[in-house]
Design an enzyme around this catalytic site. Structure first.
Site, short mmCIF file in Angstrom:
data_model
loop_
_atom_site.label_atom_id
_atom_site.label_comp_id
_atom_site.label_asym_id
_atom_site.label_seq_id
_atom_site.Cartn_x
_atom_site.Cartn_y
_atom_site.Cartn_z
N SER A 124 37.80 39.05 45.86
CA SER A 124 38.38 37.87 45.23
C SER A 124 39.53 37.35 46.06
O SER A 124 40.23 38.13 46.72
CB SER A 124 38.90 38.28 43.85
N TYR A 148 44.34 44.14 38.33
CA TYR A 148 42.98 43.67 38.64
C TYR A 148 42.84 43.42 40.14
O TYR A 148 41.92 43.91 40.80
CB TYR A 148 42.66 42.39 37.85
N LYS A 152 40.58 45.29 43.48
CA LYS A 152 39.76 44.65 44.53
C LYS A 152 40.27 45.08 45.91
O LYS A 152 39.47 45.37 46.81
CB LYS A 152 39.82 43.13 44.40
P1 NAD Z 1 31.22 38.81 34.38
O1 NAD Z 1 32.13 39.57 33.46
O2 NAD Z 1 30.45 37.67 33.81
O3 NAD Z 1 30.20 39.82 35.06
C1 NAD Z 1 30.51 41.17 35.32
C2 NAD Z 1 29.37 42.02 34.74
O4 NAD Z 1 29.64 43.39 35.02
C3 NAD Z 1 29.24 41.87 33.22
O5 NAD Z 1 27.89 41.55 32.93
C4 NAD Z 1 29.63 43.24 32.69
O6 NAD Z 1 28.93 43.56 31.51
C5 NAD Z 1 29.30 44.15 33.86
N1 NAD Z 1 30.06 45.40 33.93
C6 NAD Z 1 31.41 45.55 33.90
N2 NAD Z 1 31.74 46.85 34.01
C7 NAD Z 1 30.57 47.54 34.14
C8 NAD Z 1 30.25 48.92 34.28
N3 NAD Z 1 31.19 49.87 34.28
N4 NAD Z 1 28.96 49.27 34.39
C9 NAD Z 1 27.98 48.33 34.35
N5 NAD Z 1 28.22 47.02 34.19
C10 NAD Z 1 29.51 46.63 34.09
O7 NAD Z 1 32.10 38.34 35.62
P2 NAD Z 1 31.76 37.35 36.81
O8 NAD Z 1 32.65 36.17 36.70
O9 NAD Z 1 30.31 37.17 36.95
O10 NAD Z 1 32.32 38.21 38.02
C11 NAD Z 1 31.48 39.05 38.81
C12 NAD Z 1 32.33 39.77 39.84
O11 NAD Z 1 33.00 38.80 40.64
C13 NAD Z 1 33.41 40.66 39.25
O12 NAD Z 1 33.52 41.82 40.03
C14 NAD Z 1 34.66 39.81 39.37
O13 NAD Z 1 35.82 40.60 39.47
C15 NAD Z 1 34.39 39.05 40.66
N6 NAD Z 1 35.12 37.77 40.75
C16 NAD Z 1 35.01 36.86 39.73
C17 NAD Z 1 35.75 35.67 39.82
C18 NAD Z 1 35.69 34.66 38.70
O14 NAD Z 1 36.62 33.86 38.61
N7 NAD Z 1 34.65 34.63 37.89
C19 NAD Z 1 36.54 35.42 40.94
C20 NAD Z 1 36.59 36.36 41.96
C21 NAD Z 1 35.88 37.54 41.85
N1 UFG Z 2 45.24 26.80 34.18
C1 UFG Z 2 45.77 25.98 33.22
N2 UFG Z 2 45.40 26.16 31.92
C2 UFG Z 2 44.50 27.13 31.55
C3 UFG Z 2 43.94 27.96 32.55
C4 UFG Z 2 44.34 27.77 33.86
O1 UFG Z 2 46.60 25.11 33.51
O2 UFG Z 2 44.20 27.25 30.34
C5 UFG Z 2 45.60 26.56 35.60
C6 UFG Z 2 46.22 27.75 36.30
O3 UFG Z 2 47.62 27.76 36.12
C7 UFG Z 2 45.79 27.52 37.75
C8 UFG Z 2 44.43 26.85 37.61
O4 UFG Z 2 44.39 26.30 36.29
O5 UFG Z 2 46.66 26.61 38.37
C9 UFG Z 2 43.26 27.81 37.76
O6 UFG Z 2 43.44 28.91 36.88
P1 UFG Z 2 42.29 29.98 36.60
O7 UFG Z 2 42.82 30.97 35.61
O8 UFG Z 2 41.03 29.30 36.29
O9 UFG Z 2 42.09 30.65 38.03
P2 UFG Z 2 43.10 31.48 38.93
O10 UFG Z 2 43.14 30.80 40.26
O11 UFG Z 2 44.39 31.73 38.27
O12 UFG Z 2 42.36 32.88 39.02
C10 UFG Z 2 40.95 32.97 39.18
C11 UFG Z 2 40.46 34.26 38.54
C12 UFG Z 2 40.96 35.43 39.31
C13 UFG Z 2 40.57 35.27 40.73
C14 UFG Z 2 41.09 33.97 41.29
C15 UFG Z 2 40.66 33.77 42.70
O13 UFG Z 2 40.88 34.37 37.19
O14 UFG Z 2 40.40 36.61 38.81
O15 UFG Z 2 40.61 32.90 40.51
O16 UFG Z 2 39.31 34.00 42.82
F1 UFG Z 2 41.08 36.28 41.44
#
Ligand code: NAD
Ligand code: UFG
Length: 339
Positions: A124, A148, A152
């Protein structure tokens, strides 16, 4: 290729599973469904017209994990499974280290025992912490600012050490910026449990009248409109990026890291405006204090992924909003409203 997708029932995992199937790969999904629903996979099968093997297994259950790795002859693993809520990780760090770090260690031991040593890992942009050296380049020092993010960073370190110790490993560390949008069918999308932490799903729930207004965290950032800037990337572009990384690894040993972003930043107000346009309605918002730990500006330098993987994220913010709106409108309660 036969690919094990951990966390494949989740938001990014379900879209990547669909892209893999569409390209003719075979997929087995392993997920404990702690933050997702098997309905997503039913719909992935319906869209693709192909079968997905599903095993409801927790990465912390070593025996069940090993059984899946023994049941199939995998060519590679794409590892999405993990917990991802920043605030929850601050309140309950042990659960995050246990699930994300120990879960990944279990997976790596299992893969090694099974002789599968090709892995694409969901990292991430959070590993860059509050760095504002935009655009963010892969060489920027890592400095995650919450548990978190540190899971990573630690997993990246573990994989880097593993690759150095055993050159048979082929590993891609993919640092996603801000995933958004949904598949164009409107059948699969993001279905957060409880109050969404992230901006796009929150805005979408306001648009569909599940919530009254968006709270904009901070109007006094040093940005043109005073609100935070992020690099939103369409989840289908992101899914395709994983397959580009897998293809790269078929001919290369070692550990590689790539930003997956568009290289373009959008402010919170620009996102709300784009979503209003897509939904054809005004979206109410109010300003509040900054959210602690948020950077003012974060966007990727995507050049390395472009040059080395031949991949780039081309879908616009307008497309992300249109697709997210279609998903939200057709599924106002997410997957809990089965149809
Ligand atoms: P998500 O929660 O929709 O998907 C994660 C999946 O992993 C879920 O289906 C959950 O049930 C499963 N899971 C969690 N722990 C587990 C375990 N111990 N065993 C088996 N399954 C398990 O999240 P997502 O948004 O699809 O994110 C996927 C990956 O990408 C994550 O690792 C997350 O940290 C990373 N990521 C997400 C974002 C974002 O903003 N969505 C940004 C950067 C990185
Ligand atoms: N924000 C608002 N109101 C909300 C939610 C978010 O104003 O209700 C703003 C935040 O302050 C930020 C922007 O919208 O400026 C984006 O916020 P997000 O929470 O959607 O995303 P972040 O960039 O804070 O973080 C996300 C994921 C992290 C990940 C990161 C980079 O939550 O896990 O993107 O991948 F690490």
């Amino acid at each position: 290729m036969k690919v094990l997708v951990t966390g494949g029932a989740g938001y990014i995992g379900s879209h990547t599973t669909l892209s893999l199937l569409e390209l003719g790969h075979d997929v087995v999904v392993l997920d404990n469904l702690c933050n997702s629903s098997a309905e997503s996979l039913r719909r992935v099968q319906e869209i693709s017209g192909r079968n997905v093997e599903f095993r409801q297994v927790d990465l912390l259950d070593v025996e069940a994990l090993d059984a899946v790795l023994a049941e199939f002859q995998f060519d590679a693993v794409i590892h999405f499974a993990g917990l991802k809520a920043v605030g929850e990780s601050v309140e309950n760090p042990l659960a995050y280290y246990q699930n994300n770090v120990v879960g990944t260690l279990n997976l790596l031991h299992g893969m090694d025992r099974a002789g599968v040593r090709t892995l694409v890992f969901s990292s991430s942009a959070t590993v860059y912490g509050a760095s504002e050296q935009v655009p963010l380049h892969e060489d920027e020092p890592l400095n995650a600012t919450n548990p978190y993010g540190r899971t990573k960073e630690q997993i990246e370190d573990i994989l880097t050490d593993l690759g150095a110790a055993d050159p048979r490993w082929r590993v891609a560390l993919l640092r996603y910026f801000n995933p958004a949008g949904a598949h164009a069918s409107g059948r699969i999308g993001e279905d957060p449990r409880g109050v969404p932490n992230n901006l796009l799903p929150f805005v979408a729930q306001v648009a569909v009248d599940r919530r009254e207004k968006v709270t904009v965290f901070g109007a006094d950032y040093p940005t043109p409109d005073g609100t935070g800037i992020r690099d939103y990337i369409h989840v289908v572009d992101l899914a395709v990026g994983h397959i580009a990384a897998l293809e790269f690894l078929t001919s290369r040993n070692g550990v590689f890291r790539w930003n997956l972003g568009t290289g373009r930043g959008s402010s919170v107000l620009e996102v709300i405006e784009a979503f209003s346009e897509a939904a054809g309605k005004k979206i109410k918002y109010e300003f509040a204090d900054r959210r602690p730990g948020d950077a003012a500006i974060s966007y990727a330098d995507p050049a390395a992924a472009q040059d080395e993987l031949g991949w780039s994220a081309d879908k616009t913010l307008a497309q992300m909003c249109e697709d997210q709106w279609r998903w939200q409108r057709k599924n106002p309660l997410g997957y809990s409203e089965v149809g």
